[in-house]
Design a protein around this motif. Sequence first.
Motif, PDB file in Angstrom:
ATOM      1  N   ALA A 172       0.847  -1.207   0.000  1.00  0.00           N
ATOM      2  CA  ALA A 172       0.000   0.000   0.000  1.00  0.00           C
ATOM      3  C   ALA A 172       0.879   1.251   0.000  1.00  0.00           C
ATOM      4  N   ARG A 173       1.945   1.217   0.804  1.00  0.00           N
ATOM      5  CA  ARG A 173       2.867   2.357   0.805  1.00  0.00           C
ATOM      6  C   ARG A 173       3.491   2.525  -0.578  1.00  0.00           C
ATOM      7  N   ARG A 174       3.868   1.434  -1.188  1.00  0.00           N
ATOM      8  CA  ARG A 174       4.497   1.519  -2.513  1.00  0.00           C
ATOM      9  C   ARG A 174       3.566   2.121  -3.552  1.00  0.00           C
ATOM     10  N   ALA A 175       2.280   1.828  -3.431  1.00  0.00           N
ATOM     11  CA  ALA A 175       1.327   2.372  -4.404  1.00  0.00           C
ATOM     12  C   ALA A 175       1.356   3.902  -4.325  1.00  0.00           C
ATOM     13  N   HIS A 176       1.368   4.418  -3.103  1.00  0.00           N
ATOM     14  CA  HIS A 176       1.429   5.872  -2.921  1.00  0.00           C
ATOM     15  C   HIS A 176       2.773   6.414  -3.427  1.00  0.00           C
ATOM     16  N   GLN A 177       3.856   5.740  -3.055  1.00  0.00           N
ATOM     17  CA  GLN A 177       5.183   6.197  -3.480  1.00  0.00           C
ATOM     18  C   GLN A 177       5.300   6.182  -5.006  1.00  0.00           C
ATOM     19  N   ALA A 179       2.898   6.612  -7.170  1.00  0.00           N
ATOM     20  CA  ALA A 179       2.135   7.723  -7.754  1.00  0.00           C
ATOM     21  C   ALA A 179       2.932   9.022  -7.652  1.00  0.00           C
ATOM     22  N   VAL A 180       3.606   9.215  -6.532  1.00  0.00           N
ATOM     23  CA  VAL A 180       4.432  10.422  -6.355  1.00  0.00           C
ATOM     24  C   VAL A 180       5.563  10.429  -7.385  1.00  0.00           C
ATOM     25  N   LYS A 215      10.308   8.348   1.769  1.00  0.00           N
ATOM     26  CA  LYS A 215       9.423   8.206   2.935  1.00  0.00           C
ATOM     27  C   LYS A 215       9.634   6.821   3.545  1.00  0.00           C
ATOM     28  N   ASP A 268       1.933  15.372  -1.746  1.00  0.00           N
ATOM     29  CA  ASP A 268       1.645  14.654  -0.503  1.00  0.00           C
ATOM     30  C   ASP A 268       2.562  13.435  -0.344  1.00  0.00           C
ATOM     31  N   GLY A 271       2.514  11.660   2.831  1.00  0.00           N
ATOM     32  CA  GLY A 271       1.221  11.111   3.219  1.00  0.00           C
ATOM     33  C   GLY A 271       1.094   9.640   2.825  1.00  0.00           C
ATOM     34  N   GLY A 272      -0.126   9.171   2.823  1.00  0.00           N
ATOM     35  CA  GLY A 272      -0.351   7.763   2.477  1.00  0.00           C
ATOM     36  C   GLY A 272       0.034   6.850   3.626  1.00  0.00           C
TER      37      GLY A 272
END
Length: 273
Positions: A172-177, A179-180, A215, A268, A271-272
Motif C-alpha cells: 500500500a505504501r508503494r502504491a502511494h510512493q 504515484a508520487v 518516505k 503529498d 502522506g499515504g
Amino acid sequence: MAVEPGTSTPDTLLEIAVRIAREAAATARRTRAEAITDVQTKSTDTDVVTAADRAVERQVVAALAAERPADGVLGEEYGDSAETAAGAVRWILDPIDGTVNYLYGLPQYAVSLAAEVDGVVVAGVVLNPVTGDEWTATLGGGAWRGGRRLTGSLRTTLDQTLLATGFGYDRARRAHQGAVVAELLTRVRDIRRFGAASIDLCLAAEGSVDAYFEKGLNPWDHAAGGLVATEAGLLVSGLDGAPAGPDMVVAAPPAIFGPLHDALVELDAAGGP
Ligand code: IPD
C-alpha cells in the motif's frame, strides 16, 4: 588500537566506527555465498533478512561492547539496547543496508554505522564492501570519500535534477510512493532507485546524483548517510520544517531543496500509508 574509554570526540568516534565497519564489511562479503541460503522475511514477504545481517550486527555489537561498554546501540535486526544516559553515546547500525541487493549479488549495499550523542549524530561511516567505497563525516568536520572533501551537486534547477529515491516494503505504501514518483518523473531530469538509502545519501553528498528523498526510512537507514550529506553542504530534513524521520527524508543542495520540497508537499509525498 584501543581507544581511551570515555573518549567521545567526533574524531575518536569516527575512528572507532571506521575500524569496526571495515571488519563488518569483510564479514558481509566473505560470508555472502553461505548467508544467502539462510533468508527469512520481516515486515512483508519481500522484506528479507539474511544470516549475514544478523551475524554482522552481532559482530559489531560485540566489538562495541568490548571497546565501549557504556555506550548504547540501536541496530536494525536486534533493536535498541538499554536507554542511554544524558551525554552518552548511542551507536546506530544498519549491518547490511541494501539487503535485497546483497541477496541478488548486486554491488550496491553497505555497512552503515553512526555515533549519536543526545540525539545528534556526530560521526558516521557508510562502507560498500564490494567496491570499497567509504564515505565518512564528523559534525563540523566535513564529509569525505577517500581523502576528497565532498560538496554536493552544483545543479540549481529541479528540471535538471537527477533524483534518487527508494520504496518501502509494504504494498500500500508503494502504491502511494509510485504515484508520487510517476508525477515527479515529468518534472526532473530522471529518477534513480539503487536500493540502499545510506548509499543514496552519500551519492547525493558527492554529487553523483543531485538530490534524494524517501518516505519510511528508519534511523539506521539515514543516520550516517544523513550526516555525510549534511556535512557536504546539503540540506537534510523532513517536510515543512520537520526533522528527517520516518515521514520523510529529503537531501538536496540549497538551490534544489526549495523546489523539491514544494513539489513533495504538493504531491503529498509524506502522506499515504
Ligand atoms: C532498505 C534500503 C532501500 C530503501 C528501504 C530500506 P534494508 O534498507 O535502504 O534502499 O528504499 O526503505 O528499508 O532493508 O536493505 O536494510
